[in-house]
Scaffold this motif. Structure first.
Motif, PDB file in Angstrom:
ATOM      1  N   ARG A 198      18.553  62.733  44.616  1.00 42.58           N
ATOM      2  CA  ARG A 198      18.026  61.655  43.776  1.00 42.58           C
ATOM      3  C   ARG A 198      16.596  61.301  44.142  1.00 42.58           C
ATOM      4  O   ARG A 198      15.831  60.822  43.303  1.00 42.58           O
ATOM      5  CB  ARG A 198      18.934  60.433  43.886  1.00 42.58           C
ATOM      6  CG  ARG A 198      20.261  60.612  43.148  1.00 42.58           C
ATOM      7  CD  ARG A 198      21.220  59.472  43.413  1.00 42.58           C
ATOM      8  NE  ARG A 198      22.431  59.595  42.607  1.00 42.58           N
ATOM      9  CZ  ARG A 198      23.577  58.991  42.883  1.00 42.58           C
ATOM     10  NH1 ARG A 198      23.662  58.198  43.955  1.00 42.58           N
ATOM     11  NH2 ARG A 198      24.631  59.161  42.108  1.00 42.58           N
TER      12      ARG A 198
ATOM     13  N   THR B  36      32.120  61.677  33.018  1.00 45.02           N
ATOM     14  CA  THR B  36      32.336  61.875  34.446  1.00 45.02           C
ATOM     15  C   THR B  36      33.320  60.824  34.926  1.00 45.02           C
ATOM     16  O   THR B  36      33.416  59.741  34.346  1.00 45.02           O
ATOM     17  CB  THR B  36      31.029  61.740  35.245  1.00 45.02           C
ATOM     18  OG1 THR B  36      30.516  60.410  35.091  1.00 45.02           O
ATOM     19  CG2 THR B  36      29.985  62.748  34.776  1.00 45.02           C
TER      20      THR B  36
ATOM     21  N   ASP C  74      30.092  58.571  39.764  1.00 48.12           N
ATOM     22  CA  ASP C  74      28.710  59.009  39.933  1.00 48.12           C
ATOM     23  C   ASP C  74      28.528  60.060  41.022  1.00 48.12           C
ATOM     24  O   ASP C  74      27.392  60.386  41.379  1.00 48.12           O
ATOM     25  CB  ASP C  74      27.814  57.804  40.245  1.00 48.12           C
ATOM     26  CG  ASP C  74      27.563  56.947  39.021  1.00 48.12           C
ATOM     27  OD1 ASP C  74      27.562  57.508  37.912  1.00 48.12           O
ATOM     28  OD2 ASP C  74      27.374  55.727  39.177  1.00 48.12           O
TER      29      ASP C  74
ATOM     30  N   PRO D 201      22.839  65.539  39.886  1.00 46.50           N
ATOM     31  CA  PRO D 201      22.048  65.711  38.674  1.00 46.50           C
ATOM     32  C   PRO D 201      21.206  66.981  38.779  1.00 46.50           C
ATOM     33  O   PRO D 201      20.515  67.199  39.776  1.00 46.50           O
ATOM     34  CB  PRO D 201      21.171  64.456  38.636  1.00 46.50           C
ATOM     35  CG  PRO D 201      21.095  64.004  40.062  1.00 46.50           C
ATOM     36  CD  PRO D 201      22.394  64.392  40.705  1.00 46.50           C
TER      37      PRO D 201
ATOM     38  N   SER E   1      18.299  69.757  37.795  1.00 44.66           N
ATOM     39  CA  SER E   1      17.005  69.978  37.162  1.00 44.66           C
ATOM     40  C   SER E   1      17.132  71.037  36.080  1.00 44.66           C
ATOM     41  O   SER E   1      16.465  70.971  35.048  1.00 44.66           O
ATOM     42  CB  SER E   1      15.973  70.415  38.199  1.00 44.66           C
ATOM     43  OG  SER E   1      15.760  69.415  39.166  1.00 44.66           O
TER      44      SER E   1
ATOM     45  N   ARG F 296      27.073  61.833  29.031  1.00 54.44           N
ATOM     46  CA  ARG F 296      26.204  61.933  30.204  1.00 54.44           C
ATOM     47  C   ARG F 296      25.600  63.325  30.386  1.00 54.44           C
ATOM     48  O   ARG F 296      24.814  63.547  31.329  1.00 54.44           O
ATOM     49  CB  ARG F 296      26.970  61.536  31.469  1.00 54.44           C
ATOM     50  CG  ARG F 296      27.470  60.100  31.483  1.00 54.44           C
ATOM     51  CD  ARG F 296      27.881  59.685  32.884  1.00 54.44           C
ATOM     52  NE  ARG F 296      26.712  59.543  33.750  1.00 54.44           N
ATOM     53  CZ  ARG F 296      26.785  59.384  35.076  1.00 54.44           C
ATOM     54  NH1 ARG F 296      27.968  59.361  35.675  1.00 54.44           N
ATOM     55  NH2 ARG F 296      25.690  59.247  35.809  1.00 54.44           N
TER      56      ARG F 296
ATOM     57  N   PRO G 171      23.192  65.164  28.794  1.00 49.40           N
ATOM     58  CA  PRO G 171      21.732  65.276  28.864  1.00 49.40           C
ATOM     59  C   PRO G 171      21.133  64.656  30.128  1.00 49.40           C
ATOM     60  O   PRO G 171      20.147  65.158  30.672  1.00 49.40           O
ATOM     61  CB  PRO G 171      21.275  64.527  27.607  1.00 49.40           C
ATOM     62  CG  PRO G 171      22.423  64.671  26.655  1.00 49.40           C
ATOM     63  CD  PRO G 171      23.650  64.584  27.521  1.00 49.40           C
ATOM     64  N   GLU G 172      21.732  63.587  30.596  1.00 52.27           N
ATOM     65  CA  GLU G 172      21.257  62.908  31.815  1.00 52.27           C
ATOM     66  C   GLU G 172      21.443  63.784  33.051  1.00 52.27           C
ATOM     67  O   GLU G 172      20.609  63.774  33.969  1.00 52.27           O
ATOM     68  CB  GLU G 172      22.049  61.602  31.964  1.00 52.27           C
ATOM     69  CG  GLU G 172      21.937  60.926  33.313  1.00 52.27           C
ATOM     70  CD  GLU G 172      23.038  59.888  33.525  1.00 52.27           C
ATOM     71  OE1 GLU G 172      23.146  59.419  34.676  1.00 52.27           O
ATOM     72  OE2 GLU G 172      23.791  59.563  32.578  1.00 52.27           O
ATOM     73  N   LEU G 173      22.519  64.571  33.096  1.00 49.47           N
ATOM     74  CA  LEU G 173      22.892  65.290  34.306  1.00 49.47           C
ATOM     75  C   LEU G 173      22.569  66.777  34.273  1.00 49.47           C
ATOM     76  O   LEU G 173      22.573  67.423  35.327  1.00 49.47           O
ATOM     77  CB  LEU G 173      24.394  65.116  34.566  1.00 49.47           C
ATOM     78  CG  LEU G 173      24.849  63.693  34.904  1.00 49.47           C
ATOM     79  CD1 LEU G 173      26.367  63.608  34.913  1.00 49.47           C
ATOM     80  CD2 LEU G 173      24.276  63.248  36.250  1.00 49.47           C
ATOM     81  N   SER G 174      22.284  67.321  33.101  1.00 46.63           N
ATOM     82  CA  SER G 174      22.153  68.779  32.977  1.00 46.63           C
ATOM     83  C   SER G 174      20.732  69.285  33.128  1.00 46.63           C
ATOM     84  O   SER G 174      20.520  70.468  33.405  1.00 46.63           O
ATOM     85  CB  SER G 174      22.711  69.242  31.622  1.00 46.63           C
ATOM     86  OG  SER G 174      24.071  68.897  31.510  1.00 46.63           O
ATOM     87  N   GLY G 175      19.737  68.438  32.909  1.00 45.27           N
ATOM     88  CA  GLY G 175      18.358  68.901  32.994  1.00 45.27           C
ATOM     89  C   GLY G 175      18.044  69.894  31.896  1.00 45.27           C
ATOM     90  O   GLY G 175      18.611  69.861  30.801  1.00 45.27           O
TER      91      GLY G 175
END
Length: 267
Positions: A180, A202, A205, A209, A211, A227, A229-233
């Motif tokens: 993070r 998920t 948390d 995440p 990149s 979630r 798009p937030e976690l997949s990069g």
């Protein structure tokens, strides 16, 4: 640059892969080769996947491949993909070193197995190529020293709430503060472990995440939903030209798509 590609459910992907695997098609080795290329690119030029959309492949350009990697290997196929990718990278270095103008590579790869069992051949091949197996305390001590974490813990076999458990949860929890903070960065194998492949949810948390996510066979809806798009990069889609029997669910954006099936492999 963004491409739009078909999106299929995890069940559709498994159904399309089954006849290929029955024929002995080496999907895992194809996946590992594509994954290794993305890892090399990101080591040479961090963030290149998101910035250039596959127009540049710096890992092929002769620049030094330098860095320290941690492979998180689950017991399933994702772990095998990650382990064979690690082996491919390490096996590539002697060939590059023998070139007329060797690039001065300096790559070290650690492997942490999140289960008592791992993909046996993948683990043996990675260790024979020069990877080193480490334990949880070694990971904790070196968390911020890694340049990339290769997340190969869970894949599309996840059912129900995709919470990480046991050693997988411990190692991800140990790495999360450094990830993070921006170093190391994570490359997810097929999807971030702990992200549901179909609905993008998920359980909590405790998810690294990514990149970059290198996804195989099809983009799964969970990568572009909730979630995802937030976690997949940045998503790289490796297309195996699978024989899908049904129409895709929708289409979704990726940084770029690459052919994963060699031209001489047939359909």
């Amino acid at each position: 640059m963004t491409e739009w590609v078909p999106v299929y459910s995890s069940a559709q992907v498994r159904a399309a892969e089954e006849p290929e695997l029955e024929k002995g098609v080496p999907l895992m080795l194809w996946a590992a080769r594509a994954l290794a290329q993305v890892i090399a690119d990101e080591l040479v030029d961090p963030g290149v996947t998101a910035r250039t959309g596959g127009r540049d492949l710096p890992g092929e350009a002769g620049a030094p491949i330098v860095g320290r990697l941690l492979v998180l290997a689950g017991k399933g196929n994702n772990g095998g993909d990650a382990l064979f990718a690690a082996a491919a990278l390490l096996q590539w270095l002697p060939q590059r070193a023998a070139a007329e103008n060797p690039p001065g590579d300096d790559l070290a790869i650690d492997v942490f197995c999140t289960s008592d069992s791992a993909h046996e051949q993948g683990l043996e091949t990675a260790l024979a190529a020069g990877a080193r197996r480490v334990d949880l305390e070694q990971v904790k001590a070196n968390a911020a020293a890694y340049d990339l974490v290769i997340d190969g813990i869970l894949g599309i076999g996840t059912t129900g709430a995709p919470a990480l458990r046991g050693a997988a949860r411990e190692v991800v929890s140990a790495l999360l503060p450094a990830v993070r903070a921006g170093h190391p960065r994570t490359i997810a194998v097929d999807l971030p472990s702990g992200l549901h492949p179909d609905d993008g949810t998920t359980a909590d948390d405790v998810v690294l995440p990514a990149s970059v996510t290198v996804t195989f066979g099809a983009v799964k809806p969970g990568l572009i939903t909730a979630r995802g798009p937030e976690l997949s990069g940045a998503i790289v889609f490796v297309d195996f030209d699978l024989p899908f029997a049904e129409a895709p669910l929708t289409s979704g954006p990726v940084a770029y798509a690459v052919a994963g099936r060699p031209r001489d492999a047939g359909a």
